[in-house]
Design a protein around this motif. Structure first.
Motif, PDB file in Angstrom:
ATOM      1  N   GLU A 137       0.850  -1.184   0.000  1.00 49.71           N
ATOM      2  CA  GLU A 137       0.000   0.000   0.000  1.00 49.71           C
ATOM      3  C   GLU A 137       0.885   1.233   0.000  1.00 49.71           C
ATOM      4  OE1 GLU A 137      -3.735   1.692   2.622  1.00 49.71           O
ATOM      5  OE2 GLU A 137      -3.024  -0.367   2.950  1.00 49.71           O
ATOM      6  N   SER A 138       0.617   2.153  -0.919  1.00 43.64           N
ATOM      7  CA  SER A 138       1.460   3.345  -1.025  1.00 43.64           C
ATOM      8  C   SER A 138       1.379   4.200   0.235  1.00 43.64           C
ATOM      9  CB  SER A 138       1.068   4.168  -2.260  1.00 43.64           C
ATOM     10  OG  SER A 138      -0.247   4.620  -2.134  1.00 43.64           O
ATOM     11  N   GLY A 139       2.501   4.818   0.562  1.00 42.65           N
ATOM     12  CA  GLY A 139       2.558   5.729   1.692  1.00 42.65           C
ATOM     13  C   GLY A 139       2.613   5.081   3.069  1.00 42.65           C
ATOM     14  N   LYS A 140       2.581   3.765   3.144  1.00 39.11           N
ATOM     15  CA  LYS A 140       2.560   3.068   4.434  1.00 39.11           C
ATOM     16  C   LYS A 140       3.826   2.243   4.628  1.00 39.11           C
ATOM     17  CE  LYS A 140      -2.071   3.573   5.142  1.00 39.11           C
ATOM     18  NZ  LYS A 140      -3.227   3.145   5.741  1.00 39.11           N
ATOM     19  N   SER A 141       4.161   1.999   5.872  1.00 38.47           N
ATOM     20  CA  SER A 141       5.275   1.100   6.183  1.00 38.47           C
ATOM     21  C   SER A 141       4.875  -0.324   5.836  1.00 38.47           C
ATOM     22  CB  SER A 141       5.622   1.180   7.668  1.00 38.47           C
ATOM     23  OG  SER A 141       6.101   2.459   7.983  1.00 38.47           O
ATOM     24  N   PHE A 142       5.852  -1.142   5.460  1.00 35.76           N
ATOM     25  CA  PHE A 142       5.554  -2.523   5.105  1.00 35.76           C
ATOM     26  C   PHE A 142       6.711  -3.437   5.473  1.00 35.76           C
ATOM     27  CE2 PHE A 142       7.809  -0.725   1.541  1.00 35.76           C
ATOM     28  CZ  PHE A 142       8.681  -1.739   1.156  1.00 35.76           C
ATOM     29  N   THR A 143       6.369  -4.687   5.697  1.00 33.91           N
ATOM     30  CA  THR A 143       7.342  -5.758   5.887  1.00 33.91           C
ATOM     31  C   THR A 143       6.745  -7.008   5.273  1.00 33.91           C
ATOM     32  OG1 THR A 143       8.180  -4.820   7.951  1.00 33.91           O
ATOM     33  CG2 THR A 143       8.644  -7.146   7.546  1.00 33.91           C
ATOM     34  N   ASP A 144       7.480  -7.634   4.388  1.00 33.31           N
ATOM     35  CA  ASP A 144       7.051  -8.877   3.757  1.00 33.31           C
ATOM     36  C   ASP A 144       8.167  -9.899   3.895  1.00 33.31           C
ATOM     37  OD1 ASP A 144       4.517  -9.441   2.484  1.00 33.31           O
ATOM     38  OD2 ASP A 144       4.865  -7.646   1.277  1.00 33.31           O
ATOM     39  N   GLU A 145       7.788 -11.148   4.130  1.00 32.35           N
ATOM     40  CA  GLU A 145       8.767 -12.230   4.225  1.00 32.35           C
ATOM     41  C   GLU A 145       8.503 -13.269   3.152  1.00 32.35           C
ATOM     42  OE1 GLU A 145       8.786 -13.941   8.134  1.00 32.35           O
ATOM     43  OE2 GLU A 145      10.106 -12.369   8.887  1.00 32.35           O
ATOM     44  N   PHE A 146       9.584 -13.795   2.610  1.00 29.94           N
ATOM     45  CA  PHE A 146       9.522 -14.844   1.594  1.00 29.94           C
ATOM     46  C   PHE A 146      10.391 -16.005   2.062  1.00 29.94           C
ATOM     47  CE2 PHE A 146       9.043 -10.747  -0.406  1.00 29.94           C
ATOM     48  CZ  PHE A 146       7.943 -10.919  -1.233  1.00 29.94           C
ATOM     49  N   SER A 147       9.787 -17.170   2.221  1.00 35.60           N
ATOM     50  CA  SER A 147      10.542 -18.376   2.572  1.00 35.60           C
ATOM     51  C   SER A 147      10.861 -19.124   1.289  1.00 35.60           C
ATOM     52  CB  SER A 147       9.724 -19.273   3.496  1.00 35.60           C
ATOM     53  OG  SER A 147       9.479 -18.614   4.701  1.00 35.60           O
ATOM     54  N   ARG A 148      12.090 -19.508   1.134  1.00 32.09           N
ATOM     55  CA  ARG A 148      12.512 -20.230  -0.062  1.00 32.09           C
ATOM     56  C   ARG A 148      13.406 -21.400   0.331  1.00 32.09           C
ATOM     57  NH1 ARG A 148       8.954 -17.532  -1.821  1.00 32.09           N
ATOM     58  NH2 ARG A 148       8.966 -16.235  -3.684  1.00 32.09           N
TER      59      ARG A 148
END
Length: 159
Positions: A67-78
């Motif tokens: 979402e634009s303008g917001k803080s974010f954290t995403d994790e990807f397990s591989r």
């Protein structure tokens, strides 16, 4: 500076058949993984009991719609499988722009045998990206001989 083409600017390049037979590491995704991803994409919108998303697919590339303008954290397990030399250690090098933070844990993968699997988690975070922007990064796993590149794209839609 935000990247206009970023990961999408790469062409297919020239194929080197000799290097193609010495991959080093591979990302394996089974038929069941694709089915689970498809079900999550199609039914996940209407059925809250469906678990998973396309980011769970064990694929070299990683993408996050934020979402634009917001803080974010995403994790990807591989998970990667060693198809290269026995006793190799791959170290992760993160290539990114200042607008996002990318970390890899663990940052080194050691393989004692061919066919051995190792898992890692990529965390991508940031804040305040504008509307309709795409930011690129990548991870390069290297054992000094083999280089395995995993592209990352973070993008926003319209508000």
């Amino acid at each position: 500076m935000y990247m206009k083409k970023g990961e999408f600017a790469f062409g297919v390049g020239r194929i080197n058949p000799m290097k193609a037979i010495e991959l080093g590491l591979v990302y394996e995704a089974l038929k069941e993984d694709y089915i689970k991803c498809f079900v999550a994409l199609t039914l996940g919108r209407v059925c809250k009991d469906v678990k998973g998303s396309q980011k769970d697919l064990n694929y070299p590339s990683m993408q996050a719609l934020i979402e634009s303008g917001k803080s974010f954290t995403d994790e990807f397990s591989r998970t990667v499988t060693n198809v290269g030399p026995v006793g190799s250690t791959y170290k992760a090098k993160v290539i990114t722009v200042s607008h996002i933070n990318v970390s890899v844990k663990p940052s080194a993968l050691s393989f004692r045998s061919s066919g051995e699997k190792n898992s890692f988690v990529v965390t991508v975070s940031g804040k305040g990206l504008p509307i309709k922007i795409r930011v690129s990064a990548s991870i390069m796993w290297s054992d000094g001989t083999h280089n395995v590149r995993s592209p990352i794209v973070v993008y926003t839609n319209e508000a």
